[in-house]
Design a protein around this motif. Structure first.
Motif, PDB file in Angstrom:
ATOM      1  N   PHE A   1     -92.269  17.599 -59.757  1.00 22.38           N
ATOM      2  CA  PHE A   1     -91.867  18.883 -59.168  1.00 22.38           C
ATOM      3  C   PHE A   1     -91.583  18.698 -57.676  1.00 22.38           C
ATOM      4  CE2 PHE A   1     -91.984  23.556 -59.256  1.00 22.38           C
ATOM      5  CZ  PHE A   1     -92.237  23.880 -57.925  1.00 22.38           C
TER       6      PHE A   1
ATOM      7  N   GLY B   1    -101.337  30.294 -59.125  1.00 23.50           N
ATOM      8  CA  GLY B   1    -100.143  29.438 -59.239  1.00 23.50           C
ATOM      9  C   GLY B   1     -99.095  29.808 -58.197  1.00 23.50           C
TER      10      GLY B   1
ATOM     11  N   PHE C   1     -94.348  33.946 -61.951  1.00 21.66           N
ATOM     12  CA  PHE C   1     -93.604  32.884 -62.643  1.00 21.66           C
ATOM     13  C   PHE C   1     -94.466  31.672 -62.989  1.00 21.66           C
ATOM     14  CE2 PHE C   1     -89.673  34.976 -62.303  1.00 21.66           C
ATOM     15  CZ  PHE C   1     -89.545  35.513 -61.027  1.00 21.66           C
ATOM     16  N   CYS C   2     -95.769  31.884 -63.177  1.00 25.94           N
ATOM     17  CA  CYS C   2     -96.626  30.713 -63.428  1.00 25.94           C
ATOM     18  C   CYS C   2     -96.974  30.549 -64.900  1.00 25.94           C
ATOM     19  CB  CYS C   2     -97.900  30.833 -62.597  1.00 25.94           C
ATOM     20  SG  CYS C   2     -99.040  29.461 -62.879  1.00 25.94           S
TER      21      CYS C   2
ATOM     22  N   VAL D   1     -83.137  31.560 -67.418  1.00 23.33           N
ATOM     23  CA  VAL D   1     -83.875  32.828 -67.449  1.00 23.33           C
ATOM     24  C   VAL D   1     -82.911  33.962 -67.761  1.00 23.33           C
ATOM     25  CG1 VAL D   1     -83.622  33.221 -64.948  1.00 23.33           C
ATOM     26  CG2 VAL D   1     -85.541  34.219 -66.168  1.00 23.33           C
TER      27      VAL D   1
ATOM     28  N   ARG E   1     -79.609  33.689 -54.915  1.00 18.52           N
ATOM     29  CA  ARG E   1     -80.675  34.538 -55.440  1.00 18.52           C
ATOM     30  C   ARG E   1     -81.376  35.295 -54.330  1.00 18.52           C
ATOM     31  NH1 ARG E   1     -83.252  31.466 -60.819  1.00 18.52           N
ATOM     32  NH2 ARG E   1     -81.408  31.888 -62.102  1.00 18.52           N
TER      33      ARG E   1
ATOM     34  N   TYR F   1     -85.009  30.645 -53.806  1.00 20.91           N
ATOM     35  CA  TYR F   1     -85.369  31.484 -52.654  1.00 20.91           C
ATOM     36  C   TYR F   1     -84.399  31.368 -51.484  1.00 20.91           C
ATOM     37  CZ  TYR F   1     -89.281  32.330 -55.583  1.00 20.91           C
ATOM     38  OH  TYR F   1     -90.015  32.701 -56.676  1.00 20.91           O
TER      39      TYR F   1
ATOM     40  N   ASP G   1     -81.951  27.288 -64.226  1.00 15.38           N
ATOM     41  CA  ASP G   1     -82.851  27.654 -65.314  1.00 15.38           C
ATOM     42  C   ASP G   1     -82.018  28.430 -66.335  1.00 15.38           C
ATOM     43  OD1 ASP G   1     -84.130  30.024 -62.948  1.00 15.38           O
ATOM     44  OD2 ASP G   1     -82.568  30.388 -64.441  1.00 15.38           O
TER      45      ASP G   1
ATOM     46  N   HIS H   1    -105.349  26.368 -67.513  1.00 15.98           N
ATOM     47  CA  HIS H   1    -105.737  25.978 -68.884  1.00 15.98           C
ATOM     48  C   HIS H   1    -107.221  25.671 -68.995  1.00 15.98           C
ATOM     49  CE1 HIS H   1    -101.605  26.240 -69.938  1.00 15.98           C
ATOM     50  NE2 HIS H   1    -101.244  25.245 -69.169  1.00 15.98           N
TER      51      HIS H   1
ATOM     52  N   GLU I   1     -87.077  32.488 -70.870  1.00 16.15           N
ATOM     53  CA  GLU I   1     -86.714  31.234 -70.194  1.00 16.15           C
ATOM     54  C   GLU I   1     -87.268  30.075 -71.015  1.00 16.15           C
ATOM     55  OE1 GLU I   1     -88.686  30.424 -66.363  1.00 16.15           O
ATOM     56  OE2 GLU I   1     -86.770  29.727 -65.600  1.00 16.15           O
TER      57      GLU I   1
ATOM     58  N   LYS J   1     -87.807  42.204 -56.798  1.00 17.05           N
ATOM     59  CA  LYS J   1     -89.201  41.728 -56.888  1.00 17.05           C
ATOM     60  C   LYS J   1     -90.027  42.284 -55.730  1.00 17.05           C
ATOM     61  CE  LYS J   1     -88.160  37.268 -57.037  1.00 17.05           C
ATOM     62  NZ  LYS J   1     -88.411  35.804 -57.116  1.00 17.05           N
TER      63      LYS J   1
ATOM     64  N   ASP K   1    -106.237  25.221 -62.297  1.00 18.91           N
ATOM     65  CA  ASP K   1    -105.652  24.847 -63.587  1.00 18.91           C
ATOM     66  C   ASP K   1    -105.910  26.001 -64.547  1.00 18.91           C
ATOM     67  OD1 ASP K   1    -105.899  21.997 -65.893  1.00 18.91           O
ATOM     68  OD2 ASP K   1    -104.843  23.915 -66.025  1.00 18.91           O
TER      69      ASP K   1
ATOM     70  N   MET L   1     -80.974  39.517 -65.504  1.00 15.87           N
ATOM     71  CA  MET L   1     -80.314  38.589 -64.582  1.00 15.87           C
ATOM     72  C   MET L   1     -78.793  38.730 -64.688  1.00 15.87           C
ATOM     73  SD  MET L   1     -81.285  36.457 -62.321  1.00 15.87           S
ATOM     74  CE  MET L   1     -82.931  35.964 -62.756  1.00 15.87           C
TER      75      MET L   1
ATOM     76  N   TYR M   1     -86.584  25.166 -66.451  1.00 16.07           N
ATOM     77  CA  TYR M   1     -86.071  25.327 -65.079  1.00 16.07           C
ATOM     78  C   TYR M   1     -86.125  23.981 -64.375  1.00 16.07           C
ATOM     79  CZ  TYR M   1     -90.730  25.263 -62.868  1.00 16.07           C
ATOM     80  OH  TYR M   1     -91.978  24.904 -62.402  1.00 16.07           O
TER      81      TYR M   1
ATOM     82  N   ASN N   1     -97.561  21.384 -53.314  1.00 13.25           N
ATOM     83  CA  ASN N   1     -97.355  22.817 -53.056  1.00 13.25           C
ATOM     84  C   ASN N   1     -98.415  23.369 -52.114  1.00 13.25           C
ATOM     85  OD1 ASN N   1     -95.019  23.127 -54.559  1.00 13.25           O
ATOM     86  ND2 ASN N   1     -96.120  23.528 -56.455  1.00 13.25           N
TER      87      ASN N   1
HETATM   88  N1  LIG Z   1    -102.068  24.100 -65.242  1.00 12.10           N
HETATM   89  C1  LIG Z   1    -101.606  24.809 -64.175  1.00 12.10           C
HETATM   90  N2  LIG Z   1    -102.346  25.825 -63.650  1.00 12.10           N
HETATM   91  C2  LIG Z   1    -101.872  26.533 -62.595  1.00 12.10           C
HETATM   92  N3  LIG Z   1    -100.670  26.311 -62.003  1.00 12.10           N
HETATM   93  C3  LIG Z   1     -99.921  25.308 -62.502  1.00 12.10           C
HETATM   94  C4  LIG Z   1    -100.329  24.521 -63.594  1.00 12.10           C
HETATM   95  N4  LIG Z   1     -99.354  23.602 -63.853  1.00 12.10           N
HETATM   96  C5  LIG Z   1     -98.378  23.811 -62.945  1.00 12.10           C
HETATM   97  N5  LIG Z   1     -98.706  24.835 -62.129  1.00 12.10           N
HETATM   98  C6  LIG Z   1     -97.934  25.383 -61.008  1.00 12.10           C
HETATM   99  O1  LIG Z   1     -97.206  26.518 -61.461  1.00 12.10           O
HETATM  100  C7  LIG Z   1     -95.861  26.451 -60.987  1.00 12.10           C
HETATM  101  C8  LIG Z   1     -95.423  27.809 -60.485  1.00 12.10           C
HETATM  102  S1  LIG Z   1     -93.658  27.809 -60.171  1.00 12.10           S
HETATM  103  C9  LIG Z   1     -93.119  28.157 -61.786  1.00 12.10           C
HETATM  104  C10 LIG Z   1     -91.630  28.421 -61.805  1.00 12.10           C
HETATM  105  N6  LIG Z   1     -91.252  29.287 -62.894  1.00 12.10           N
HETATM  106  C11 LIG Z   1     -89.872  29.250 -63.325  1.00 12.10           C
HETATM  107  C12 LIG Z   1     -88.809  29.562 -62.291  1.00 12.10           C
HETATM  108  C13 LIG Z   1     -89.250  30.560 -61.279  1.00 12.10           C
HETATM  109  C14 LIG Z   1     -88.211  31.575 -60.885  1.00 12.10           C
HETATM  110  C15 LIG Z   1     -88.238  32.148 -59.621  1.00 12.10           C
HETATM  111  C16 LIG Z   1     -87.327  33.136 -59.267  1.00 12.10           C
HETATM  112  C17 LIG Z   1     -86.386  33.550 -60.206  1.00 12.10           C
HETATM  113  N7  LIG Z   1     -85.444  34.576 -59.851  1.00 12.10           N
HETATM  114  O2  LIG Z   1     -84.624  34.933 -60.701  1.00 12.10           O
HETATM  115  O3  LIG Z   1     -85.555  35.081 -58.723  1.00 12.10           O
HETATM  116  C18 LIG Z   1     -86.360  32.986 -61.478  1.00 12.10           C
HETATM  117  C19 LIG Z   1     -87.282  31.996 -61.813  1.00 12.10           C
HETATM  118  C20 LIG Z   1     -87.289  31.359 -63.154  1.00 12.10           C
HETATM  119  N8  LIG Z   1     -87.579  29.940 -62.993  1.00 12.10           N
HETATM  120  C21 LIG Z   1     -95.849  25.335 -59.928  1.00 12.10           C
HETATM  121  O4  LIG Z   1     -96.234  25.847 -58.645  1.00 12.10           O
HETATM  122  C22 LIG Z   1     -96.930  24.391 -60.480  1.00 12.10           C
HETATM  123  O5  LIG Z   1     -97.499  23.550 -59.504  1.00 12.10           O
END
Ligand SMILES: Nc1ncnc2c1ncn2[C@@H]1O[C@@H](CSCCNC[C@@H]2Cc3ccc([N+](=O)[O-])cc3CN2)[C@@H](O)[C@H]1O
Length: 279
Positions: free
Chosen positions: A28, A77, A178-179, A265, A42, A38, A263, A158, A215, A55, A156, A254, A218, A104
């Protein structure tokens, strides 16, 4: 069942898939992710019909009710973004950001410390000050949020205790954007992750949840991340099964011009939900 033979000692399918998700996140790239979602197109502030103003409006409206306040808010997240906290910072003493990846968490720490190479959130902060209509200067809000963002923790979702066993004080509110759908290989693990993060929230605490609708993937630089596709009924069902009352559910479709290949979405949902009084 017959036909589902696994080699002895192998993870059950969901567990191996969760491990695979964690592995996929090693590539990532926060900067690419910020660029994809961002920055323009968008991040277009010229119309409230654009996805980022939509949003920010959802979040500002939720906090404007005056119902969501307290000592601590946890952002689940957070990723490399802080826009999701701009309307929260007037209503909580402390805001805790969290993410699975150190890259991050480091991006967030550098923004808090106002490091020169940090992402420029000023267009977002100016927009939120404008729609909140309190006459707040954007630099004032920026400094206020920096002052409240005192912990940036590993998480985490999970794990039954997503912040580890040392974290014991449930929060007064949660935010997550989005997490959950982006880190869950299937619907059952999405629902388990929702259950897990709900243990971090006080009874009757408020949860503001933003996510992607339908979705499946991405991009974030070299990383192509899988997403479990969820619909509005799926999200409503998951929240209801986890004991939430839904105060507000909004969806954004969208527009074709924002389907830019980063993505697939089809829309974005916003939910203002409240955890049940007792388990
Ligand atoms: N096990 C875990 N537990 C917690 N967090 C975790 C875990 N694994 C990964 N992560 C963490 O979670 C992630 C969060 S970012 C996820 C992105 N989601 C999809 C993306 C986002 C997005 C944004 C804006 C717009 N829009 O239209 O404006 C659309 C979209 C659609 N696509 C990332 O930070 C990772 O580092």
């Amino acid at each position: 069942c017959a036909g589902q033979q696994r080699t002895p000692g192998s993870d059950p399918p969901a567990m191996s898939s969760i491990a695979a998700v964690g592995e996929s996140y090693q590539k990532f790239n926060p900067r690419a992710y910020l660029q994809n979602n961002y920055m323009p197109p968008r991040a277009n502030f010229s119309s409230e019909d654009c996805v980022v103003p939509w949003k920010l409006r959802c979040l500002a409206d939720a906090f404007a009710t005056g119902d969501i306040h307290g000592r601590t808010l946890i952002d689940i997240g957070s990723g490399p973004t802080i826009y999701q906290l701009l309307s929260a910072c007037d209503h909580f003493e402390e805001i805790i950001a969290t993410d699975y990846l150190e890259v991050n968490r480091e991006v967030l720490r550098r923004w808090v410390q106002d490091e020169p190479d940090s992402f420029d959130w000023s267009p977002y902060i100016k927009h939120v000050c404008r729609i909140e209509g309190k006459g707040e200067q954007w630099k004032e809000k920026e400094q206020k949020l920096r002052g409240k963002l005192r912990q940036i923790l590993p998480i985490d979702v999970h794990q039954p205790e997503p912040l580890g066993s040392q974290f014991c004080q449930p929060a007064d509110a949660l935010v997550s954007t989005f997490c959950l759908e982006a880190v869950s290989p299937d619907r059952p693990s999405f629902e388990r992750a929702l259950h897990n993060v709900t243990t971090l929230l006080q009874p009757r605490g408020h949860f503001l949840l933003i996510g992607a609708l339908e979705e499946t993937f991405y991009l974030a630089g070299e990383a192509k991340l899988s997403v479990v596709p969820v619909s509005e009924p799926d999200v409503r069902e998951a929240l209801s099964k986890t004991g939430y009352h839904i105060h507000d559910f909004r969806t954004y479709l969208m527009p074709p011009g924002l389907k830019i290949g980063v993505d697939d979405v089809s829309g974005v949902f916003f939910v203002h939900a409240q955890k049940a009084a007792v388990a």
